[in-house]
Design an enzyme around this catalytic site. Structure first.
Site, mmCIF file in Angstrom:
data_model
loop_
_atom_site.group_PDB
_atom_site.id
_atom_site.type_symbol
_atom_site.label_atom_id
_atom_site.label_comp_id
_atom_site.label_asym_id
_atom_site.label_seq_id
_atom_site.Cartn_x
_atom_site.Cartn_y
_atom_site.Cartn_z
ATOM 1 N N SER A 25 0.837 -1.301 0.063
ATOM 2 C CA SER A 25 0.185 0.272 -0.019
ATOM 3 C C SER A 25 0.818 1.242 -0.581
ATOM 4 O O SER A 25 0.209 2.065 -0.632
ATOM 5 C CB SER A 25 -1.029 0.176 1.058
ATOM 6 O OG SER A 25 -1.921 -1.221 0.971
ATOM 7 N N GLN A 53 -9.156 2.007 -0.321
ATOM 8 C CA GLN A 53 -9.526 2.004 -1.993
ATOM 9 C C GLN A 53 -10.514 3.462 -2.535
ATOM 10 O O GLN A 53 -9.810 4.403 -2.702
ATOM 11 C CB GLN A 53 -9.288 0.890 -2.700
ATOM 12 C CG GLN A 53 -7.725 0.077 -1.957
ATOM 13 C CD GLN A 53 -8.501 -1.145 -3.004
ATOM 14 O OE1 GLN A 53 -9.336 -1.604 -3.622
ATOM 15 N NE2 GLN A 53 -7.281 -2.147 -3.145
ATOM 16 N N ASP A 67 -6.565 -8.097 4.935
ATOM 17 C CA ASP A 67 -5.744 -8.816 3.292
ATOM 18 C C ASP A 67 -5.469 -10.275 4.946
ATOM 19 O O ASP A 67 -4.395 -11.198 3.550
ATOM 20 C CB ASP A 67 -4.870 -7.630 3.148
ATOM 21 C CG ASP A 67 -5.259 -7.137 2.449
ATOM 22 O OD1 ASP A 67 -5.925 -6.692 1.593
ATOM 23 O OD2 ASP A 67 -4.230 -6.307 2.288
ATOM 24 N N LYS A 102 -12.516 -9.584 -3.319
ATOM 25 C CA LYS A 102 -10.762 -9.582 -2.976
ATOM 26 C C LYS A 102 -9.952 -10.083 -4.508
ATOM 27 O O LYS A 102 -10.911 -10.671 -5.157
ATOM 28 C CB LYS A 102 -10.235 -10.225 -1.604
ATOM 29 C CG LYS A 102 -10.403 -9.323 -1.141
ATOM 30 C CD LYS A 102 -9.716 -7.561 -1.057
ATOM 31 C CE LYS A 102 -10.738 -7.132 0.535
ATOM 32 N NZ LYS A 102 -10.145 -5.665 0.441
ATOM 33 N N ARG A 155 -12.402 -15.163 -0.888
ATOM 34 C CA ARG A 155 -11.649 -15.331 0.200
ATOM 35 C C ARG A 155 -12.105 -16.519 0.733
ATOM 36 O O ARG A 155 -11.758 -17.259 1.303
ATOM 37 C CB ARG A 155 -10.780 -14.737 0.313
ATOM 38 C CG ARG A 155 -9.107 -13.710 -0.636
ATOM 39 C CD ARG A 155 -9.078 -12.831 0.014
ATOM 40 N NE ARG A 155 -7.848 -11.942 -0.868
ATOM 41 C CZ ARG A 155 -6.941 -11.915 -0.733
ATOM 42 N NH1 ARG A 155 -6.617 -10.648 0.290
ATOM 43 N NH2 ARG A 155 -5.842 -11.101 -1.570
#
Ligand code: S3P
Length: 442
Positions: free
Chosen positions: A27, A174, A320, A347, A351
């Site tokens: 990031s 984001q 994440d 994602k 996931r």
């Protein structure tokens, strides 16, 4: 361009021991290129993550006329062109697998005086983009998606953006960052309110580039017409990459791993809190601050893990890390329950489904729910699992072999290069019996 096929074969057992420094934070690396390009003066970056996602961002800015040297051993030098110095790219900007590149660039490009098109690989072209294009349109941006709300994104320049006050329906760094970047070019103030805290690297880095960001509590605001002044950035190690070895040490026998120079920004440390609640032995040593970001060394030793109900407020702070946290849950005593994490379904892969499927192949009771999973700890067997081209799924299942009862083979692992190109090498050095092989295993 899609990757060639690579599979991982991981022998069961092994113990993680020793010290390592994981590669730079993804990031922060993306943002260093973006803000460095828009700054006045030369920005020097060290510890930059030389992985496909961040290189996609770098190539996009090069295609818009920014001179960037490197990356060479993590060093990058960006000759900033100022807020209004980008040039129209000659071709669509291809962003590979990188959601961060696409969503942040979409906001930034909405404020330019030229048109642009953003494209990505198969996975990125399936991911939801309306979450950024809708608020951008409210700001006056002219942005088109496919009918399904996905990429390619067509962004028309010369739009007159106006600041808005946006209440984000989902906690997303984001989306927040996209709107703040658009806000640099809008008339009046742009404010974003988040339903729960998310990573604040954009805000911290804007401040590092002498660009004021205001707001309090859950709201962050930006005014247009300022200037970004170049600065030096030292990118800390990515806690999302460190997470694989943290879980690997926690679940393994006789393990003792120290990960040096890991970013421990409180908007990213959900993994530490969740593992500690499960009973993990984690020490955060030598806490320090580097260029506006908290950094520390993290030591993890084997311990007995217990199933827990994961507190909802920790979900965005570990968003994440759930693939590998599900592996921790599979090795814990009792049941682990996750809810409030529907975001995991959009994602790089779904996931929730992909991890549940893989854990079931390995003999673990894993029940997917619409917004989470229930995992009952048990004995992992060997088996062949599908990563669906998702880097974090591939790495999570690799780590599960430390407690596996047989060989674990994982397909479609080339995308590990999007975030952690040295994973296999570093994992081997620490004691995982992993080999990357060319070709398919399924
Ligand atoms: C990121 C934000 C998170 C995270 C992603 C990187 C960022 O996405 O999952 O890997 O750099 O801002 P969301 O904002 O979609 O939660």
């Amino acid at each position: 361009m899609e990757n060639d096929t690579i599979s991982f074969c991981v022998q069961p057992g092994g113990t993680l021991r020793g010290e390592a420094r994981v590669p730079g934070d993804k990031s922060i690396s993306h943002r260093s290129i973006m803000l460095g390009s828009l700054a006045e003066g030369t920005t020097r970056v060290t510890g930059f993550l030389e992985a496909e996602d961040c290189l996609a961002t770098m190539n996009a800015f090069r295609a818009m006329g920014v001179e960037i040297e490197g990356a060479e051993k993590g060093e990058v030098s960006i000759r900033g062109v100022g807020l209004h110095g980008l040039r129209a790219p000659e071709e669509p900007l291809y962003l590979g697998n990188s959601g961060t590149s696409m969503r942040l660039l979409c906001g930034l490009l909405a404020g330019q005086d030229f048109d642009s098109i953003l494209t990505g690989d198969v996975s990125l072209s399936r991911r939801p983009m309306k979450r950024v294009t809708e608020p951008l349109r409210t700001m006056g941006a002219m942005v088109e998606t496919t009918e399904a709300g996905t990429a390619p994104l067509r962004i028309y320049g010369r739009a007159k953006l106006k600041g808005i006050h946006y209440e984000m329906p989902v906690a997303s760094a984001q989306v927040k960052s996209c709107l703040l970047l658009a806000g640099l070019y809008a008339s009046g103030q742009t404010c974003v309110r988040e339903p729960a805290p998310t990573r604040d690297h954009t805000e911290r880095m804007l401040a590092g580039f002498s660009y004021p960001v205001t707001g309090k509590d859950e709201t962050v605001c930006i005014q247009p017409d300022g200037k970004l002044l170049a600065c030096d950035i030292d990118v800390p190690g990515d806690i999302s990459s460190a997470a694989f070895f943290m879980v690997g040490a926690a679940i393994g026998e006789d393990a003792d791993v120290t990960l040096r120079h890991v970013g421990v920004n409180p908007t990213r440390t959900g993994i530490l809190d969740i593992l500690r609640l499960m009973g993990a032995d984690i020490q955060v040593l030598n806490p320090r601050e580097m260029g506006g970001e908290p950094v520390a060394d993290v030591r993890i030793r084997s311990s007995r893990l217990y199933g827990i109900e994961i507190p909802q407020e920790l979900v965005p702070l570990a968003i994440d890390e759930f693939p590998v946290l599900f592996v921790a849950a599979a090795c814990a005593e009792g049941e682990t329950r996750l809810s409030g994490a529907a975001e995991l379904r959009v994602k790089e892969s779904d996931r929730i489904q992909v991890m549940a499927d893989g854990l079931q192949v390995l003999g673990i009771e894993a029940q997917p729910t619409p917004d989470g999973m229930i995992v009952r700890g048990g004995k992992l067997s060997g088996g062949k699992v599908r990563s669906h081209g998702d880097h974090r799924i591939a790495m999570a299942f690799s780590i599960s072999a430390l407690r596996g009862g047989g060989l674990i083979e994982i397909d479609d692992c080339a995308n590990v290069n999007t975030s952690f190109p040295s994973f296999v090498e570093l994992a081997r050095k620490l004691g995982l019996n992993i080999t990357a092989v060319c070709g398919e295993i399924l």
